[in-house]
Design a protein around this motif. Structure first.
Motif, mmCIF file in Angstrom:
data_model
loop_
_atom_site.group_PDB
_atom_site.id
_atom_site.type_symbol
_atom_site.label_atom_id
_atom_site.label_comp_id
_atom_site.label_asym_id
_atom_site.label_seq_id
_atom_site.Cartn_x
_atom_site.Cartn_y
_atom_site.Cartn_z
ATOM 1 N N LEU A 69 42.381 54.003 32.816
ATOM 2 C CA LEU A 69 41.312 53.029 32.570
ATOM 3 C C LEU A 69 41.808 51.681 33.074
ATOM 4 N N ASN A 70 40.950 50.954 33.785
ATOM 5 C CA ASN A 70 41.371 49.646 34.298
ATOM 6 C C ASN A 70 40.283 48.595 34.091
ATOM 7 N N ALA A 71 40.734 47.360 33.969
ATOM 8 C CA ALA A 71 39.771 46.264 33.900
ATOM 9 C C ALA A 71 38.984 46.238 35.206
ATOM 10 N N ASP A 72 37.731 45.848 35.141
ATOM 11 C CA ASP A 72 36.918 45.778 36.365
ATOM 12 C C ASP A 72 37.616 44.915 37.416
ATOM 13 N N SER A 73 38.240 43.838 36.949
ATOM 14 C CA SER A 73 38.843 42.874 37.885
ATOM 15 C C SER A 73 40.131 43.408 38.506
ATOM 16 N N ALA A 96 40.242 46.332 40.103
ATOM 17 C CA ALA A 96 39.886 47.278 41.182
ATOM 18 C C ALA A 96 40.421 46.819 42.532
ATOM 19 N N ALA A 97 40.297 45.523 42.818
ATOM 20 C CA ALA A 97 40.763 45.009 44.119
ATOM 21 C C ALA A 97 42.270 45.231 44.271
ATOM 22 N N HIS A 98 43.006 44.943 43.210
ATOM 23 C CA HIS A 98 44.465 45.122 43.259
ATOM 24 C C HIS A 98 44.821 46.586 43.493
ATOM 25 N N LEU A 99 44.131 47.502 42.819
ATOM 26 C CA LEU A 99 44.424 48.935 42.981
ATOM 27 C C LEU A 99 44.157 49.365 44.421
ATOM 28 N N MET A 100 43.118 48.811 45.029
ATOM 29 C CA MET A 100 42.835 49.132 46.434
ATOM 30 C C MET A 100 43.915 48.540 47.336
ATOM 31 N N GLN A 101 44.289 47.309 47.052
ATOM 32 C CA GLN A 101 45.327 46.640 47.867
ATOM 33 C C GLN A 101 46.658 47.392 47.778
ATOM 34 N N GLN A 102 46.934 48.014 46.641
ATOM 35 C CA GLN A 102 48.176 48.784 46.445
ATOM 36 C C GLN A 102 48.053 50.197 47.015
ATOM 37 N N ILE A 138 25.959 46.723 37.359
ATOM 38 C CA ILE A 138 26.512 45.448 37.800
ATOM 39 C C ILE A 138 28.014 45.609 38.076
ATOM 40 N N GLY A 139 28.421 45.114 39.235
ATOM 41 C CA GLY A 139 29.809 45.294 39.662
ATOM 42 C C GLY A 139 29.943 46.284 40.794
ATOM 43 N N THR A 140 28.877 47.065 41.046
ATOM 44 C CA THR A 140 28.929 48.051 42.134
ATOM 45 C C THR A 140 28.987 47.363 43.491
ATOM 46 N N TYR A 141 28.173 46.341 43.687
ATOM 47 C CA TYR A 141 28.132 45.621 44.969
ATOM 48 C C TYR A 141 29.511 45.063 45.320
ATOM 49 N N SER A 142 30.175 44.467 44.338
ATOM 50 C CA SER A 142 31.497 43.897 44.657
ATOM 51 C C SER A 142 32.494 45.006 45.023
ATOM 52 N N LEU A 143 32.367 46.168 44.380
ATOM 53 C CA LEU A 143 33.243 47.294 44.749
ATOM 54 C C LEU A 143 32.999 47.724 46.196
ATOM 55 N N ALA A 144 31.714 47.722 46.604
ATOM 56 C CA ALA A 144 31.377 48.149 47.972
ATOM 57 C C ALA A 144 31.959 47.177 49.001
ATOM 58 N N VAL A 145 31.896 45.884 48.687
ATOM 59 C CA VAL A 145 32.476 44.889 49.597
ATOM 60 C C VAL A 145 33.997 45.081 49.696
ATOM 61 N N LEU A 146 34.630 45.284 48.562
ATOM 62 C CA LEU A 146 36.084 45.525 48.523
ATOM 63 C C LEU A 146 36.435 46.794 49.303
ATOM 64 N N ALA A 147 35.639 47.843 49.115
ATOM 65 C CA ALA A 147 35.936 49.112 49.795
ATOM 66 C C ALA A 147 35.836 48.935 51.302
ATOM 67 N N ALA A 177 37.827 72.448 42.541
ATOM 68 C CA ALA A 177 38.138 73.037 43.855
ATOM 69 C C ALA A 177 39.635 72.932 44.165
ATOM 70 N N GLY A 178 40.399 72.401 43.229
ATOM 71 C CA GLY A 178 41.851 72.343 43.398
ATOM 72 C C GLY A 178 42.365 71.051 44.002
ATOM 73 N N LYS A 179 41.507 70.049 44.143
ATOM 74 C CA LYS A 179 41.971 68.786 44.725
ATOM 75 C C LYS A 179 42.827 68.054 43.682
ATOM 76 N N GLN A 180 43.875 67.434 44.180
ATOM 77 C CA GLN A 180 44.814 66.720 43.294
ATOM 78 C C GLN A 180 44.365 65.262 43.213
ATOM 79 N N LEU A 181 43.427 65.014 42.309
ATOM 80 C CA LEU A 181 42.831 63.671 42.227
ATOM 81 C C LEU A 181 43.306 62.951 40.977
ATOM 82 N N HIS A 182 43.490 61.641 41.133
ATOM 83 C CA HIS A 182 43.731 60.789 39.968
ATOM 84 C C HIS A 182 42.592 59.775 39.917
ATOM 85 N N ILE A 183 41.977 59.639 38.770
ATOM 86 C CA ILE A 183 40.771 58.827 38.668
ATOM 87 C C ILE A 183 41.098 57.457 38.086
ATOM 88 N N TYR A 184 40.518 56.433 38.696
ATOM 89 C CA TYR A 184 40.590 55.080 38.139
ATOM 90 C C TYR A 184 39.210 54.736 37.604
#
Ligand SMILES: CSC[C@H]1O[C@H](OP(=O)(O)O)[C@H](O)[C@@H]1O
Length: 350
Positions: free
Chosen positions: A214-218, A220-226, A249-258, A180-187
């Motif tokens: 590609l990023n280590a699971d751990s 994700a928090a830093h990428l959100m903080q940045q 596994i790991g989805t719940y922690s992402l939801a808490v971080l988000a 749809a033309g969105k300028q997205l960068h995926i992590y």
């Protein structure tokens, strides 16, 4: 190799189910040709094929193989029931496995003759594969509207063409957003221990030419903080009636971080993944997988011999941490229980 949204990890050829062996990706593209339902059940258990919708489609074809096998026996109905139980026992968490198997069994049992049963079950498996791809494309269009016009989207595990009949659920939403033309960068979370992100999602996005890191699971928090992440989108293996979501596994922690970082957290899944008989996530069985998956990384031992391991393959994210659930019939929010029921009413037999 065609682009990822044309990848098909499941094919039916000359009376056999052909599965792209996802344990070998990305290094090797090896197809297994299976003519016995027991081999398909084992392929699901060993994650040759994985991903809730893909597991459901493989199970539907396993029932077609079983129906053909038992068709020469007078007690074919009883034999087919036993085969269905063997197939459903392959993995416990993704509801699509039981949903597809039970749906095929009911179809066969309602047939007047065994030949009608064999034909109907095979056709239903073909229809399920075809409909899944169309549903994912509809889901993609609904979900793409929720994504930012520009920014970072983080995803977990693999929810693309390899986890479905094709196109993908959460990755399908990302594809639709890009189209749809969105300028997205995926992590892309690597998604330890089985590395669905590093091995499968990276493989798919590279073929699509979609920009990602590609990023280590751990990380994700830093990428959100940045402030690099503006939305999180994941798949699902079983959604309870109240909107609680079982996923990798790991989805719940992402939801808490988000929630902490005030980032929208989306789940994309077909309505066949909603278990309306399950009132909330407390009752969802979480698969515990082999300890070797944690003791190793990329096939090499990383832990001392004999260490104790816990390896839950899924966790449950409470509905109140989820911004919206994107389905092929529309977007469920803000009260997920009522919204999911409304979307399902009148569109499908649940
Ligand atoms: C499109 S659903 C994919 C879903 O399935 C994955 O689990 P697994 O790779 O163990 O089958 C993961 O939970 C994904 O979100």
């Amino acid at each position: 190799m065609s682009s990822a949204d044309q990848i098909r990890a499941i094919r039916w050829e000359e009376g056999q189910l052909c599965l792209l062996d996802q344990r070998q990706l990305p290094q090797r593209e090896i197809w297994l040709k299976l003519g016995d339902y027991r081999a398909v059940a084992e392929a699901i258990r060993q994650m040759v094929v994985r991903g809730a919708p893909a597991i459901g489609i493989a199970a539907a074809y396993a029932m077609a193989l079983a129906a053909s096998e038992v068709s020469t026996h007078a007690d074919w109905r009883a034999r087919l029931r036993r085969a269905a139980e063997e197939i459903k026992a392959a993995r416990p968490t993704a509801v699509n496995l039981a949903w597809a198997t039970d749906r095929q069994l009911a179809l066969a049992q309602s047939a007047s003759t065994v030949n009608q049963a064999v034909a109907a079950v095979l056709q239903a498996a073909h229809d399920l594969l075809r409909d899944d791809i169309a549903d994912n494309q509809r889901m993609g269009r609904y979900g793409a509207e929720l994504l930012p016009a520009e920014g970072g989207v983080l995803t977990h595990c693999n929810t693309g063409s390899l986890a479905t009949g094709g196109y993908g659920t959460a990755l399908g939403v990302i594809r639709a957003g890009i189209s749809a033309g969105k300028q997205l960068h995926i992590y892309v979370d690597e998604t330890r221990p089985w590395l669905q992100g590093a091995r499968l999602t990276a493989w798919e996005l590279q073929r699509d030419g979609i920009p990602f890191h590609l990023n280590a699971d751990s990380a994700a928090a830093h990428l959100m903080q940045q402030r690099l992440v503006h939305a999180v989108i994941v798949g699902a293996d079983r959604i309870a009636a109240n909107g609680d979501v079982a996923n990798k596994i790991g989805t719940y922690s992402l939801a808490v971080l988000a929630q902490y970082h005030r980032i929208p957290f989306y789940v994309a899944a077909p309505l066949s993944t909603v278990d309306f008989a399950m009132p909330d996530g407390d009752g969802i069985v979480i698969e515990e997988r082999p300890v070797a998956e944690v003791r190793q990384c990329g096939g090499h031992a990383v832990a001392p011999e004999g260490v104790e391991v816990r390896n839950p393959a899924f966790d449950v994210t409470p509905a109140d941490l989820i911004t919206a659930i994107i389905t092929e019939r529309g977007v469920a929010y803000p009260e997920l229980r009522a919204a999911l029921r409304a979307l399902a009413e009148g569109h499908m037999q649940v």
